[in-house]
Design an enzyme around this catalytic site. Structure first.
Site, PDB file in Angstrom:
ATOM      1  N   LYS A  77       0.840  -1.209   0.000  1.00 22.25           N
ATOM      2  CA  LYS A  77       0.000   0.000   0.000  1.00 22.25           C
ATOM      3  C   LYS A  77       0.874   1.257   0.000  1.00 22.25           C
ATOM      4  O   LYS A  77       1.926   1.288   0.652  1.00 22.25           O
ATOM      5  CB  LYS A  77      -0.893  -0.033   1.248  1.00 22.25           C
ATOM      6  CG  LYS A  77      -1.916   1.089   1.354  1.00 22.25           C
ATOM      7  CD  LYS A  77      -2.723   0.925   2.638  1.00 22.25           C
ATOM      8  CE  LYS A  77      -3.795   1.978   2.809  1.00 22.25           C
ATOM      9  NZ  LYS A  77      -4.539   1.788   4.074  1.00 22.25           N
ATOM     10  N   SER A 157      -9.379   1.593   3.512  1.00 22.08           N
ATOM     11  CA  SER A 157      -8.552   2.411   2.639  1.00 22.08           C
ATOM     12  C   SER A 157      -7.488   1.623   1.865  1.00 22.08           C
ATOM     13  O   SER A 157      -6.866   2.165   0.942  1.00 22.08           O
ATOM     14  CB  SER A 157      -7.851   3.496   3.477  1.00 22.08           C
ATOM     15  OG  SER A 157      -6.964   2.915   4.424  1.00 22.08           O
ATOM     16  N   SER A 181      -9.506  -0.900   7.558  1.00 21.35           N
ATOM     17  CA  SER A 181      -8.929  -0.695   6.228  1.00 21.35           C
ATOM     18  C   SER A 181      -8.221  -1.868   5.573  1.00 21.35           C
ATOM     19  O   SER A 181      -7.927  -1.799   4.384  1.00 21.35           O
ATOM     20  CB  SER A 181      -7.987   0.511   6.253  1.00 21.35           C
ATOM     21  OG  SER A 181      -8.718   1.692   6.414  1.00 21.35           O
TER      22      SER A 181
END
Length: 475
Positions: A77, A157, A181
């Site tokens: 990420k 996220s 997330s």
């Protein structure tokens, strides 16, 4: 090489045995990533670096070197620092920030032989559940999209990591989790994940929201892969599947509110399957959960986001202030949160007013969070539970558009994942089925007592055998 069926564990075994080369696998993975631009899963794809690393692994393997993730392509990420690659945290002001060293969690994967093929797209600054980020896109429309239906959100996220795993581009990757997330996007993309007990993984080198709540988390094709990633990051021996006849889980009615029909049916079906395998399922009462969580959730995340981001920006050496960062925020929902709450240290008050965040934060840390943790401890102990089970998200993926980032959608999708996050306890997300009418993934979460990560993973590995892996998305 069937990427649709491959798991991380299988890839590592095949690479070690010399059945496939890392160069061939990495090349196939990169080709699939480039063939899926409409997912908007990637901010940076490192074709040159990944190919070079794969060739180096192949050369070492011929001399007998086989680390746990040797030659396996993974994604990270974009709020987790990887040396030599931009680390934008999904926001324009940081798009030219290139760290010189790996965050400790990324370094662990690299040391275990993993090939980092790129950095994944995300909800801007990790402040949301939709992944609808207009600042970075490879497709014609903005927003990270579901691997199963590109008209739908990927969740957030850690949107891009989940979409890349769900679309069978890679078998594993890293995300971060503050209130759901790594679990929400894996629920919506049919992948498995762990939000570890806070503090289990090192948090250095990761763009923050809240030091009390943030943690990196492994995301992968299967629960067995997640367990293997956890072992690489946190150490410990191999995790054997739990004996389901000795597992006891609680189900709370409060966590079955607002479900769509597909999720409701899939969750009930999953619980029935577990009962048939000998799992003890007991109803538990947690009527005060939402109220206690409300006293902790926003006060902690919003208040800590200011100091934690200021400290992070100082450490990066970018010379950015938090005000300069905020000036360039592209997502209206995140911009509103930063300008209206984070920077002035305010919280929403009655009748569209804002109030000073400090008193609510102090109360959350002094009494609210300890009370929430005590509720969980008492519920686990009184009912002799290994875990509490619930639908990870109340709904399957919704349509991707600017409205998917609305506050009502945000509150709906974190409904079940947020309380455990605020208590700092571990949670695993397991894909259970595709919705009967939507044909979109539905996930089941298990939250366990603080520090029970390995026990949770063992239970997840056993349950995964009951549910089976979801079919791959149609191509």
């Amino acid at each position: 090489m069937d990427l649709d069926q491959l798991t991380m564990t299988q890839a590592a075994a095949d690479l070690c045995a010399g059945k496939i080369t890392s160069k061939a696998l990495t090349s196939a993975v990169l080709a699939r990533a480039k063939a899926s631009p409409n997912l908007n899963a990637f901010i940076t794809l490192d074709e040159t670096g990944a190919t070079k690393a794969a060739e180096a692994f192949d050369a070492r393997r011929k001399k007998g070197a086989c680390p746990p993730l040797g030659g396996v392509p993974v994604v990270i990420k974009d709020n987790i620092e990887v040396a030599g690659l931009p680390s934008s945290a999904g926001t324009p002001a940081l798009k030219t920030f290139v760290p010189k060293k790996d965050a400790p969690v990324a370094a662990k994967l690299r040391a275990a032989g993993a090939i980092i093929i790129g950095k994944t797209n995300m909800h801007e600054l990790a402040f949301g559940i939709s992944g609808y980020n207009a600042a970075f896109k490879t497709g014609s429309e903005p927003g990270v999209r579901s691997a199963y239906d590109t008209s739908k959100i990927a969740g957030g996220s850690s949107s891009g990591t989940a979409a890349a795993i769900g679309a069978r581009i890679v078998t594993a990757g890293l995300g971060t989790d503050t209130g759901g997330s790594v679990r929400i996007p894996c629920a919506l993309n049919g992948c498995a994940s762990l939000r570890p007990t806070v503090g289990r993984y090192p948090q250095a080198g990761i763009a923050p929201i809240s030091h009390t709540r943030d943690t990196a988390g492994p995301m992968a094709a299967t629960m067995a892969d997640v367990a293997a990633l956890d072992r690489v990051i946190a150490g410990g021996g191999a995790i054997a599947p739990a004996n389901l006849k000795q597992v006891r889980i609680g189900v709370a009615k409060t966590m079955q509110a607002n479900l769509d029909d597909d999720t409701d049916a899939a969750f009930k079906g999953a619980i029935d399957k577990l009962k048939a395998q000998g799992v003890s399922v007991v109803d538990v009462e947690m009527p005060e959960l939402a109220e206690l969580n409300g006293k902790v959730s926003f006060p902690v995340a919003i208040f800590e986001a200011n100091d934690d981001m200021v400290a992070y920006l100082k450490r990066t050496g970018t010379g950015l202030t938090i005000e300069a960062l905020s000036k360039e925020i592209a997502s209206p929902d995140v911009k509103g949160t930063y300008d209206g709450l984070v920077i002035p240290r305010k919280l929403p008050g009655p009748d569209n007013t804002v109030v000073d965040a400090k008193p609510a934060y102090d109360a959350a840390m002094k009494t609210g969070r300890p009370a929430l943790q005590a509720l969980y401890r008492a519920t686990f102990a009184k009912n002799r539970l290994d875990a509490i089970a619930f639908p990870t998200t109340p709904k399957v993926a919704i349509t991707a558009n600017p409205d998917s980032s609305s506050l009502p959608n945000f509150l709906l999708f974190i409904q079940n994942t947020d309380p455990g996050s605020n208590a700092g306890i571990p949670g695993i997300q397991i894909p259970v089925s595709l919705g009967a009418s939507s044909k979109l993934p539905v996930g089941l979460e298990l939250d366990g007592p603080a520090g029970s990560d390995r026990r949770l993973l063992a239970i997840g590995v056993a349950m995964e055998k009951v549910f089976g892996r979801l079919p791959p998305p149609a191509r």
